[in-house]
Design a protein around this motif. Structure first.
Motif, PDB file in Angstrom:
ATOM      1  N   UNK A  26      35.515   5.354  -3.110  1.00  0.00           N
ATOM      2  CA  UNK A  26      35.569   5.007  -1.684  1.00  0.00           C
ATOM      3  C   UNK A  26      35.742   3.500  -1.546  1.00  0.00           C
ATOM      4  N   UNK A  27      36.429   3.103  -0.501  1.00  0.00           N
ATOM      5  CA  UNK A  27      36.609   1.681  -0.232  1.00  0.00           C
ATOM      6  C   UNK A  27      35.318   1.040   0.257  1.00  0.00           C
ATOM      7  N   UNK A  28      35.218  -0.234   0.025  1.00  0.00           N
ATOM      8  CA  UNK A  28      34.110  -1.018   0.570  1.00  0.00           C
ATOM      9  C   UNK A  28      34.540  -1.533   1.938  1.00  0.00           C
ATOM     10  N   UNK A  29      34.396  -0.668   2.943  1.00  0.00           N
ATOM     11  CA  UNK A  29      34.866  -0.985   4.296  1.00  0.00           C
ATOM     12  C   UNK A  29      33.767  -0.672   5.313  1.00  0.00           C
ATOM     13  N   UNK A  30      34.153  -0.671   6.575  1.00  0.00           N
ATOM     14  CA  UNK A  30      33.169  -0.641   7.658  1.00  0.00           C
ATOM     15  C   UNK A  30      32.424   0.686   7.767  1.00  0.00           C
ATOM     16  N   UNK A  31      33.134   1.815   7.687  1.00  0.00           N
ATOM     17  CA  UNK A  31      32.521   3.121   7.940  1.00  0.00           C
ATOM     18  C   UNK A  31      32.570   4.046   6.729  1.00  0.00           C
ATOM     19  N   UNK A  32      32.936   3.557   5.561  1.00  0.00           N
ATOM     20  CA  UNK A  32      33.033   4.411   4.385  1.00  0.00           C
ATOM     21  C   UNK A  32      31.679   4.582   3.706  1.00  0.00           C
ATOM     22  N   UNK A  56      31.612  10.575   7.006  1.00  0.00           N
ATOM     23  CA  UNK A  56      30.587  11.492   7.496  1.00  0.00           C
ATOM     24  C   UNK A  56      31.130  12.286   8.684  1.00  0.00           C
ATOM     25  N   UNK A  57      30.338  13.240   9.143  1.00  0.00           N
ATOM     26  CA  UNK A  57      30.767  14.036  10.292  1.00  0.00           C
ATOM     27  C   UNK A  57      30.914  13.158  11.530  1.00  0.00           C
ATOM     28  N   UNK A  58      30.014  12.224  11.746  1.00  0.00           N
ATOM     29  CA  UNK A  58      30.103  11.355  12.926  1.00  0.00           C
ATOM     30  C   UNK A  58      31.383  10.526  12.906  1.00  0.00           C
ATOM     31  N   UNK A  59      31.761  10.032  11.735  1.00  0.00           N
ATOM     32  CA  UNK A  59      33.000   9.259  11.638  1.00  0.00           C
ATOM     33  C   UNK A  59      34.208  10.130  11.943  1.00  0.00           C
ATOM     34  N   UNK A  86      49.744  11.412  19.145  1.00  0.00           N
ATOM     35  CA  UNK A  86      48.390  10.986  18.786  1.00  0.00           C
ATOM     36  C   UNK A  86      47.849  11.775  17.594  1.00  0.00           C
ATOM     37  N   UNK A  87      48.333  13.002  17.401  1.00  0.00           N
ATOM     38  CA  UNK A  87      47.866  13.816  16.277  1.00  0.00           C
ATOM     39  C   UNK A  87      48.122  13.100  14.948  1.00  0.00           C
ATOM     40  N   UNK A  88      49.257  12.426  14.836  1.00  0.00           N
ATOM     41  CA  UNK A  88      49.570  11.730  13.588  1.00  0.00           C
ATOM     42  C   UNK A  88      48.656  10.524  13.374  1.00  0.00           C
ATOM     43  N   UNK A  89      48.301   9.839  14.444  1.00  0.00           N
ATOM     44  CA  UNK A  89      47.392   8.694  14.300  1.00  0.00           C
ATOM     45  C   UNK A  89      45.981   9.154  13.944  1.00  0.00           C
ATOM     46  N   UNK A  90      45.584  10.335  14.425  1.00  0.00           N
ATOM     47  CA  UNK A  90      44.284  10.875  14.032  1.00  0.00           C
ATOM     48  C   UNK A  90      44.303  11.259  12.556  1.00  0.00           C
ATOM     49  N   UNK A  91      45.385  11.894  12.105  1.00  0.00           N
ATOM     50  CA  UNK A  91      45.502  12.212  10.683  1.00  0.00           C
ATOM     51  C   UNK A  91      45.519  10.950   9.829  1.00  0.00           C
ATOM     52  N   UNK A  92      46.166   9.915  10.331  1.00  0.00           N
ATOM     53  CA  UNK A  92      46.173   8.635   9.622  1.00  0.00           C
ATOM     54  C   UNK A  92      44.759   8.066   9.511  1.00  0.00           C
ATOM     55  N   UNK A  93      43.986   8.162  10.580  1.00  0.00           N
ATOM     56  CA  UNK A  93      42.605   7.672  10.544  1.00  0.00           C
ATOM     57  C   UNK A  93      41.747   8.498   9.597  1.00  0.00           C
ATOM     58  N   UNK A  94      41.942   9.820   9.576  1.00  0.00           N
ATOM     59  CA  UNK A  94      41.169  10.678   8.675  1.00  0.00           C
ATOM     60  C   UNK A  94      41.514  10.381   7.222  1.00  0.00           C
ATOM     61  N   UNK A  95      42.790  10.177   6.932  1.00  0.00           N
ATOM     62  CA  UNK A  95      43.179   9.839   5.561  1.00  0.00           C
ATOM     63  C   UNK A  95      42.532   8.527   5.132  1.00  0.00           C
ATOM     64  N   UNK A  96      42.528   7.536   6.009  1.00  0.00           N
ATOM     65  CA  UNK A  96      41.960   6.237   5.659  1.00  0.00           C
ATOM     66  C   UNK A  96      40.448   6.297   5.493  1.00  0.00           C
ATOM     67  N   UNK A  97      39.773   7.013   6.374  1.00  0.00           N
ATOM     68  CA  UNK A  97      38.312   7.028   6.360  1.00  0.00           C
ATOM     69  C   UNK A  97      37.728   8.029   5.364  1.00  0.00           C
ATOM     70  N   UNK A  98      38.419   9.143   5.113  1.00  0.00           N
ATOM     71  CA  UNK A  98      37.799  10.244   4.374  1.00  0.00           C
ATOM     72  C   UNK A  98      38.327  10.447   2.968  1.00  0.00           C
ATOM     73  N   UNK A  99      39.551  10.009   2.661  1.00  0.00           N
ATOM     74  CA  UNK A  99      40.147  10.352   1.375  1.00  0.00           C
ATOM     75  C   UNK A  99      39.501   9.586   0.229  1.00  0.00           C
ATOM     76  N   UNK A 100      39.106  10.281  -0.852  1.00  0.00           N
ATOM     77  CA  UNK A 100      38.606   9.600  -2.057  1.00  0.00           C
ATOM     78  C   UNK A 100      39.703   9.369  -3.097  1.00  0.00           C
ATOM     79  N   UNK A 101      40.972   9.579  -2.716  1.00  0.00           N
ATOM     80  CA  UNK A 101      42.093   9.527  -3.674  1.00  0.00           C
ATOM     81  C   UNK A 101      43.013   8.339  -3.418  1.00  0.00           C
ATOM     82  N   UNK A 102      42.493   7.265  -2.876  1.00  0.00           N
ATOM     83  CA  UNK A 102      43.289   6.071  -2.599  1.00  0.00           C
ATOM     84  C   UNK A 102      42.955   4.933  -3.548  1.00  0.00           C
ATOM     85  N   UNK A 103      42.252   5.228  -4.620  1.00  0.00           N
ATOM     86  CA  UNK A 103      41.818   4.195  -5.555  1.00  0.00           C
ATOM     87  C   UNK A 103      42.919   3.350  -6.150  1.00  0.00           C
ATOM     88  N   UNK A 104      44.051   3.926  -6.578  1.00  0.00           N
ATOM     89  CA  UNK A 104      45.095   3.087  -7.188  1.00  0.00           C
ATOM     90  C   UNK A 104      45.685   2.040  -6.256  1.00  0.00           C
TER      91      UNK A 104
END
Length: 348
Positions: A26-32, A56-59, A86-104
């Motif tokens: 996970x990234x060292x960011x605001x809500x991760x 988390x669920x709240x995020x 707006x659906x695409x921007x929500x998916x973009x936010x979920x990918x950024x906040x929730x994905x554990x596969x962005x390490x590289x």
């Protein structure tokens, strides 16, 4: 110096350690979260990551609100945004906040609200194309939504002097949308969904996460492998481990001076003029190159020598016969001998 196999083993250990560190993080960011883990439930568009998530669920619930507490970002800064866009921007936010596969693609960030960010994540072509297609009828005043807003009211507003324009004027192509809207967080690729070479912005929650395989691939090959530069990153290391080849440098006299692995430069040429107290040394003679003779030239020379010797013999015998008529040889006595001698010379 350590043997080559030892250096190769060390490189292999470091590569395996780097792969493990860039997977499932996970990234060292605001809500991760600090570490990824399962969640009982995630809201709507964020549900594909419920088995292993950095949010988390709240995020996930706040990511679907019109103006959430996450970043106080207003999607309707140039009029109302359609639900399809707006659906695409929500998916973009979920990918950024929730994905554990962005390490590289995690890099350090110089921001007060986060220490890390993503950079050049290769998105699948269908995701970028569909994102642009569903938002092409919208209006916006900026191509970079990452910074440059007017935050005096506590929420983002168009900066002074900027005007709302149609979407295709700000983002002419899907590539412009994916790469410019979040300061190169994403990279437009020609890889398709299911290829294992691009990150999907969203996937079916009933299926396994396809982005885990993509992250594993780029962790081994490097984040720049999509541009064809992955193998080039290891090239300097292998060049260092390879022994330097032996080379020959031409000397002053046209010969060759063999040098070892140190690759020493050729010796300097001798001075043209002698120094004080020295005598001028004559230059060594240059080797003469013998001109090779051709076969027909050698045969012709042999034939000419034979003819000349026969003619000289006949002239000598003619002078002797004129001086001594009583010892005159028989007619044609010298002919067969000369011809036979010529045939013998040619046979040789």
């Amino acid at each position: 110096m350590a043997p080559q196999w030892l250096w190769l083993n060390l490189l292999g250990v470091l590569a395996v350690a780097a792969v493990r560190e860039s997977l499932n993080v996970c990234m060292d960011a605001k809500h991760h979260k600090k570490e990824p883990g399962p969640e009982d439930a995630l809201h709507s568009q964020c549900s594909p990551w419920k088995n292993n998530s950095c949010c988390t669920f709240n995020t996930s619930q706040a990511a679907h609100e019109e103006q959430s507490y996450l970043y106080n970002f207003n999607w309707h800064h140039c009029g109302g945004m359609s639900g399809q866009c707006k659906k695409h921007f929500i998916q973009d936010t979920c990918l950024y906040e929730c994905s554990p596969n962005l390490g590289p693609w995690i890099n350090t960030a110089d921001n007060s609200w986060r220490k890390e960010r993503i950079l050049d994540v290769p998105l699948c072509q269908e995701d970028c194309d569909q994102w642009w297609e569903d938002c092409k009828d919208q209006m916006t005043c900026k191509e970079n939504w990452h910074k440059g807003w007017d935050w005096t009211t506590g929420t983002n507003r168009c900066p002074h002097g900027s005007m709302c324009q149609p979407w295709p004027l700000v983002f002419p192509h899907p590539k412009d949308l994916c790469e410019k809207i979040w300061s190169n967080s994403y990279r437009y690729t020609t890889f398709r969904r299911g290829s294992g070479r691009c990150i999907q912005m969203w996937f079916d929650p009933k299926e396994d996460n396809p982005n885990a395989k993509v992250a594993k691939y780029y962790s081994r090959a490097g984040p720049l492998a999509a541009a064809g530069l992955g193998p080039a990153l290891l090239l300097p290391a292998f060049l260092v481990l390879q022994p330097a080849p032996r080379q020959c440098f031409p000397s002053v006299l046209g010969g060759a001076v063999r040098r070892g692995p140190l690759l020493l430069p050729p010796p300097p040429p001798p001075p043209l003029f002698p120094g004080p107290g020295e005598r001028l040394r004559p230059s060594p003679p240059l080797p003469r190159l013998a001109r090779p003779r051709r076969r027909h030239q050698v045969a012709r020379r042999r034939r000419c020598c034979c003819c000349c010797s026969c003619a000289a013999g006949r002239s000598q015998r003619a002078r002797e016969s004129e001086a001594s008529p009583e010892h005159e040889p028989a007619s044609g006595a010298s002919g067969p001998g000369c011809a036979e001698r010529g045939r013998r010379q040619r046979r040789r």
